[in-house]
Design a protein around this motif. Structure first.
Motif, PDB file in Angstrom:
ATOM      1  N   ASP A   1       0.817  -1.216   0.000  1.00  0.00           N
ATOM      2  CA  ASP A   1       0.000   0.000   0.000  1.00  0.00           C
ATOM      3  C   ASP A   1       0.852   1.268   0.000  1.00  0.00           C
ATOM      4  OD1 ASP A   1      -2.441  -1.190  -0.233  1.00  0.00           O
ATOM      5  OD2 ASP A   1      -3.002  -1.020   1.869  1.00  0.00           O
ATOM      6  N   LEU A   2       2.054   1.196   0.570  1.00  0.00           N
ATOM      7  CA  LEU A   2       2.958   2.342   0.464  1.00  0.00           C
ATOM      8  C   LEU A   2       3.427   2.529  -0.978  1.00  0.00           C
ATOM      9  CD1 LEU A   2       5.171   1.906   3.661  1.00  0.00           C
ATOM     10  CD2 LEU A   2       3.532   3.759   3.220  1.00  0.00           C
ATOM     11  N   GLN A   3       3.449   1.445  -1.740  1.00  0.00           N
ATOM     12  CA  GLN A   3       3.887   1.532  -3.140  1.00  0.00           C
ATOM     13  C   GLN A   3       2.758   1.913  -4.085  1.00  0.00           C
ATOM     14  OE1 GLN A   3       6.076  -1.773  -4.945  1.00  0.00           O
ATOM     15  NE2 GLN A   3       4.912  -1.516  -6.849  1.00  0.00           N
ATOM     16  N   ASP A   4       1.630   1.228  -3.994  1.00  0.00           N
ATOM     17  CA  ASP A   4       0.659   1.283  -5.093  1.00  0.00           C
ATOM     18  C   ASP A   4      -0.178   2.567  -5.048  1.00  0.00           C
ATOM     19  OD1 ASP A   4      -1.222   0.843  -3.070  1.00  0.00           O
ATOM     20  OD2 ASP A   4      -2.358  -0.575  -4.258  1.00  0.00           O
ATOM     21  N   SER A   5      -0.810   2.841  -6.177  1.00  0.00           N
ATOM     22  CA  SER A   5      -1.612   4.060  -6.313  1.00  0.00           C
ATOM     23  C   SER A   5      -3.103   3.808  -6.150  1.00  0.00           C
ATOM     24  CB  SER A   5      -1.364   4.699  -7.694  1.00  0.00           C
ATOM     25  OG  SER A   5      -1.652   3.779  -8.732  1.00  0.00           O
ATOM     26  N   ALA A   6      -3.498   2.560  -5.911  1.00  0.00           N
ATOM     27  CA  ALA A   6      -4.923   2.254  -5.746  1.00  0.00           C
ATOM     28  C   ALA A   6      -5.421   2.756  -4.391  1.00  0.00           C
ATOM     29  CB  ALA A   6      -5.147   0.745  -5.853  1.00  0.00           C
ATOM     30  N   ASN A   7      -6.626   3.289  -4.378  1.00  0.00           N
ATOM     31  CA  ASN A   7      -7.257   3.729  -3.138  1.00  0.00           C
ATOM     32  C   ASN A   7      -8.140   2.617  -2.598  1.00  0.00           C
ATOM     33  OD1 ASN A   7      -6.054   6.199  -3.449  1.00  0.00           O
ATOM     34  ND2 ASN A   7      -7.862   7.212  -4.285  1.00  0.00           N
ATOM     35  N   ASP A   8      -7.864   2.183  -1.387  1.00  0.00           N
ATOM     36  CA  ASP A   8      -8.727   1.193  -0.752  1.00  0.00           C
ATOM     37  C   ASP A   8      -8.720   1.454   0.743  1.00  0.00           C
ATOM     38  OD1 ASP A   8      -6.949  -1.273   0.634  1.00  0.00           O
ATOM     39  OD2 ASP A   8      -5.880  -0.136  -0.891  1.00  0.00           O
ATOM     40  N   GLY A   9      -9.880   1.455   1.339  1.00  0.00           N
ATOM     41  CA  GLY A   9      -9.977   1.729   2.761  1.00  0.00           C
ATOM     42  C   GLY A   9      -9.363   3.071   3.093  1.00  0.00           C
ATOM     43  N   GLN A  10      -8.402   3.066   4.000  1.00  0.00           N
ATOM     44  CA  GLN A  10      -7.728   4.304   4.389  1.00  0.00           C
ATOM     45  C   GLN A  10      -6.510   4.607   3.523  1.00  0.00           C
ATOM     46  OE1 GLN A  10      -7.468   4.810   8.855  1.00  0.00           O
ATOM     47  NE2 GLN A  10      -7.903   2.615   8.797  1.00  0.00           N
ATOM     48  N   ASP A  11      -6.238   3.765   2.547  1.00  0.00           N
ATOM     49  CA  ASP A  11      -5.063   3.920   1.686  1.00  0.00           C
ATOM     50  C   ASP A  11      -5.378   4.924   0.579  1.00  0.00           C
ATOM     51  OD1 ASP A  11      -2.881   3.676   0.027  1.00  0.00           O
ATOM     52  OD2 ASP A  11      -3.425   1.688  -0.701  1.00  0.00           O
ATOM     53  N   ARG A  12      -4.835   6.137   0.685  1.00  0.00           N
ATOM     54  CA  ARG A  12      -5.126   7.201  -0.276  1.00  0.00           C
ATOM     55  C   ARG A  12      -3.888   7.715  -0.989  1.00  0.00           C
ATOM     56  NH1 ARG A  12     -10.219   5.963  -0.817  1.00  0.00           N
ATOM     57  NH2 ARG A  12     -11.542   6.397   0.984  1.00  0.00           N
ATOM     58  N   VAL A  13      -2.707   7.225  -0.651  1.00  0.00           N
ATOM     59  CA  VAL A  13      -1.479   7.703  -1.276  1.00  0.00           C
ATOM     60  C   VAL A  13      -0.602   6.516  -1.638  1.00  0.00           C
ATOM     61  CG1 VAL A  13      -1.462   9.957  -0.147  1.00  0.00           C
ATOM     62  CG2 VAL A  13      -0.399   8.007   1.002  1.00  0.00           C
ATOM     63  N   GLY A  14       0.336   6.728  -2.535  1.00  0.00           N
ATOM     64  CA  GLY A  14       1.294   5.702  -2.923  1.00  0.00           C
ATOM     65  C   GLY A  14       2.572   6.362  -3.392  1.00  0.00           C
ATOM     66  N   PHE A  15       3.703   5.701  -3.158  1.00  0.00           N
ATOM     67  CA  PHE A  15       4.990   6.339  -3.411  1.00  0.00           C
ATOM     68  C   PHE A  15       5.882   5.560  -4.372  1.00  0.00           C
ATOM     69  CE2 PHE A  15       3.422   7.309   0.839  1.00  0.00           C
ATOM     70  CZ  PHE A  15       3.362   8.693   0.787  1.00  0.00           C
ATOM     71  N   GLY A  16       5.409   4.420  -4.858  1.00  0.00           N
ATOM     72  CA  GLY A  16       6.185   3.656  -5.818  1.00  0.00           C
ATOM     73  C   GLY A  16       7.204   2.741  -5.160  1.00  0.00           C
ATOM     74  N   LEU A  17       7.748   1.851  -5.973  1.00  0.00           N
ATOM     75  CA  LEU A  17       8.730   0.883  -5.501  1.00  0.00           C
ATOM     76  C   LEU A  17      10.004   1.561  -5.017  1.00  0.00           C
ATOM     77  CD1 LEU A  17      10.303  -1.763  -5.206  1.00  0.00           C
ATOM     78  CD2 LEU A  17      10.447  -1.890  -7.695  1.00  0.00           C
ATOM     79  N   ARG A  18      10.459   2.574  -5.729  1.00  0.00           N
ATOM     80  CA  ARG A  18      11.748   3.184  -5.389  1.00  0.00           C
ATOM     81  C   ARG A  18      11.774   3.693  -3.947  1.00  0.00           C
ATOM     82  NH1 ARG A  18      16.290   5.863  -8.227  1.00  0.00           N
ATOM     83  NH2 ARG A  18      15.455   4.945 -10.143  1.00  0.00           N
ATOM     84  N   ALA A  19      10.673   4.267  -3.488  1.00  0.00           N
ATOM     85  CA  ALA A  19      10.637   4.798  -2.123  1.00  0.00           C
ATOM     86  C   ALA A  19      10.867   3.687  -1.103  1.00  0.00           C
ATOM     87  CB  ALA A  19       9.308   5.498  -1.865  1.00  0.00           C
ATOM     88  N   ASN A  20      10.226   2.543  -1.287  1.00  0.00           N
ATOM     89  CA  ASN A  20      10.432   1.423  -0.363  1.00  0.00           C
ATOM     90  C   ASN A  20      11.853   0.882  -0.442  1.00  0.00           C
ATOM     91  OD1 ASN A  20       8.047   1.016   1.139  1.00  0.00           O
ATOM     92  ND2 ASN A  20       7.048   0.000  -0.572  1.00  0.00           N
ATOM     93  N   GLN A  21      12.394   0.783  -1.652  1.00  0.00           N
ATOM     94  CA  GLN A  21      13.755   0.258  -1.792  1.00  0.00           C
ATOM     95  C   GLN A  21      14.774   1.219  -1.180  1.00  0.00           C
ATOM     96  OE1 GLN A  21      14.690  -1.816  -5.477  1.00  0.00           O
ATOM     97  NE2 GLN A  21      16.714  -0.852  -5.533  1.00  0.00           N
ATOM     98  N   GLU A  22      14.549   2.516  -1.342  1.00  0.00           N
ATOM     99  CA  GLU A  22      15.434   3.492  -0.702  1.00  0.00           C
ATOM    100  C   GLU A  22      15.397   3.348   0.817  1.00  0.00           C
ATOM    101  OE1 GLU A  22      15.213   7.144  -4.005  1.00  0.00           O
ATOM    102  OE2 GLU A  22      13.953   7.168  -2.191  1.00  0.00           O
ATOM    103  N   ALA A  23      14.207   3.253   1.368  1.00  0.00           N
ATOM    104  CA  ALA A  23      14.095   3.114   2.822  1.00  0.00           C
ATOM    105  C   ALA A  23      14.708   1.802   3.296  1.00  0.00           C
ATOM    106  CB  ALA A  23      12.631   3.201   3.244  1.00  0.00           C
ATOM    107  N   PHE A  24      14.574   0.757   2.510  1.00  0.00           N
ATOM    108  CA  PHE A  24      15.089  -0.570   2.837  1.00  0.00           C
ATOM    109  C   PHE A  24      16.614  -0.571   2.913  1.00  0.00           C
ATOM    110  CE2 PHE A  24      16.014  -5.013   1.168  1.00  0.00           C
ATOM    111  CZ  PHE A  24      15.551  -5.695   2.277  1.00  0.00           C
ATOM    112  N   THR A  25      17.268   0.214   2.046  1.00  0.00           N
ATOM    113  CA  THR A  25      18.727   0.163   1.946  1.00  0.00           C
ATOM    114  C   THR A  25      19.427   1.364   2.569  1.00  0.00           C
ATOM    115  OG1 THR A  25      18.681   1.213  -0.255  1.00  0.00           O
ATOM    116  CG2 THR A  25      18.606  -1.206  -0.170  1.00  0.00           C
ATOM    117  N   ASP A  26      18.671   2.390   2.957  1.00  0.00           N
ATOM    118  CA  ASP A  26      19.300   3.573   3.545  1.00  0.00           C
ATOM    119  C   ASP A  26      19.955   3.205   4.878  1.00  0.00           C
ATOM    120  OD1 ASP A  26      19.553   6.138   5.123  1.00  0.00           O
ATOM    121  OD2 ASP A  26      18.655   6.956   3.289  1.00  0.00           O
ATOM    122  N   PRO A  27      21.186   3.689   5.125  1.00  0.00           N
ATOM    123  CA  PRO A  27      21.851   3.361   6.395  1.00  0.00           C
ATOM    124  C   PRO A  27      21.066   3.776   7.637  1.00  0.00           C
ATOM    125  CG  PRO A  27      23.446   4.243   4.831  1.00  0.00           C
ATOM    126  CD  PRO A  27      22.085   4.398   4.195  1.00  0.00           C
TER     127      PRO A  27
END
Length: 338
Positions: free
Chosen positions: A247-273
């Protein structure tokens, strides 16, 4: 398609040349060793699969060689292709923050039909290898979701906050060790991110079949996990963690999910020191809570819209308010007393 040219003049004897092409289960790309698939032996290094074409007796000319692989031989290359897909998507999304822009670890994969491995797993502590199940009860050589999931553990081991305790785990377990739930949940999520990036059908699903001889397919839908399993909305459940990341990645709205940031945002957070090196030299804390705190500390969007996604999927209420309260100095600290 691969082509090459050579001179077959062998001097005064002028005999026919016997030509064949040898196909290796090894992928390299721009100088990087990406993946090799090898027989499943007891002691590394195992033999990398190789297949020879039919022999052509040549007196010169142009020849086309076609490989007609059987199902087991084709499975070897499906394993390699699935990992090559993941490798390419990883690199297309920036690689690792403050580290390799191109994934720089080769995936060594063990799979051998009839060897009766009943589990698919990544062994990063000793061998840095992936084993793909091949037993009659479970074989994963055609399950791209499962293969990419295990490759993601290798990415975690080399570029992120890897403190996965390992052991048995299940999508129906709501009391997993938070570090186990995090590691398995991210790997579940990332296979969907890869397949979605490549335009595959049902990208929002984690899929695990029982092999090509059966029409049975297991798995779950990350998009609807919270609604379908309200009792499992917890950061101690790997599927809930993967649904949060989805849900942090995708752009679909469901329930309280109203925003999405794409795969890159998650991968950056995953690998950031800030996340990958959040502890000391001896130990990091690799949980969903710490990942989300690191997300905020990296300067990514951390408002009520993101907090709503977090609550919907893992049940943390008013998450960023909780962080702010935890970060605030106590009254004694403000007064400068001990």
């Amino acid at each position: 398609t691969y082509a090459f040219h050579f001179c077959d003049d062998d001097g005064i004897f002028d005999d026919e040349l016997e030509l064949y092409v040898r196909l290796y289960a090894n992928i390299q790309s721009n100088g990087h060793d990406v993946v090799e698939v090898q027989e499943d032996g007891l002691i590394p290094p195992e033999e990398v699969y190789e297949f020879n074409s039919n022999i052509i007796e040549s007196e010169g000319g142009t020849y086309t060689v076609n490989f007609d692989l059987n199902r087991d031989q084709s499975a070897v290359f499906n394993i390699a292709d699935a990992i090559f897909d993941a490798w390419n998507v990883w690199n297309a999304n920036g690689g690792a923050v403050e580290d390799d822009a191109i994934f720089d670890y080769q995936a060594e994969v063990n799979w051998e039909k009839g060897d009766n491995d009943d589990k698919t797993y990544y062994n990063g502590y000793v061998w840095d290898e992936i084993t793909i199940a091949d037993s009659n009860s479970k074989h994963d050589e055609w399950d791209d979701s499962v293969i990419i999931h295990e490759w993601t553990h290798q990415a975690d081991d080399n570029y992120s906050c890897d403190d996965n305790p390992g052991g048995e785990h299940s999508q129906s377990d709501s009391s997993q060790d938070p570090e186990l739930a995090w590691a398995e949940g991210f790997a579940d999520y990332y296979q969907s991110a890869v397949r979605t990036a490549l335009g595959r059908v049902d990208g929002n699903w984690y899929l695990d079949g029982v092999g090509p001889d059966s029409n049975m397919m297991g798995g779950y839908d990350m998009e609807t996990w919270d609604a379908d399993n309200p009792s499992l909305v917890t950061a101690s459940n790997e599927a809930a963690v993967s649904a949060l990341l989805w849900d942090l990645q995708d752009s679909a709205n469901d329930g309280q999910d109203r925003v999405g940031f794409g795969l890159r945002a998650n991968q950056e957070a995953f690998t950031d020191p800030i996340f990958s090196e959040n502890g000391d030299i001896f130990d990091d804390t690799c949980t969903t809570w710490v990942y989300l705190r690191s997300w905020r500390d990296m300067g990514k969007q951390a408002d009520r819209d993101v907090a709503a996604i977090i609550q919907q999927n893992v049940g943390f209420t008013n998450f960023f308010n909780q962080l702010a309260a935890a970060d605030a100095p106590s009254a004694s600290q403000t007064a400068g007393t001990a």
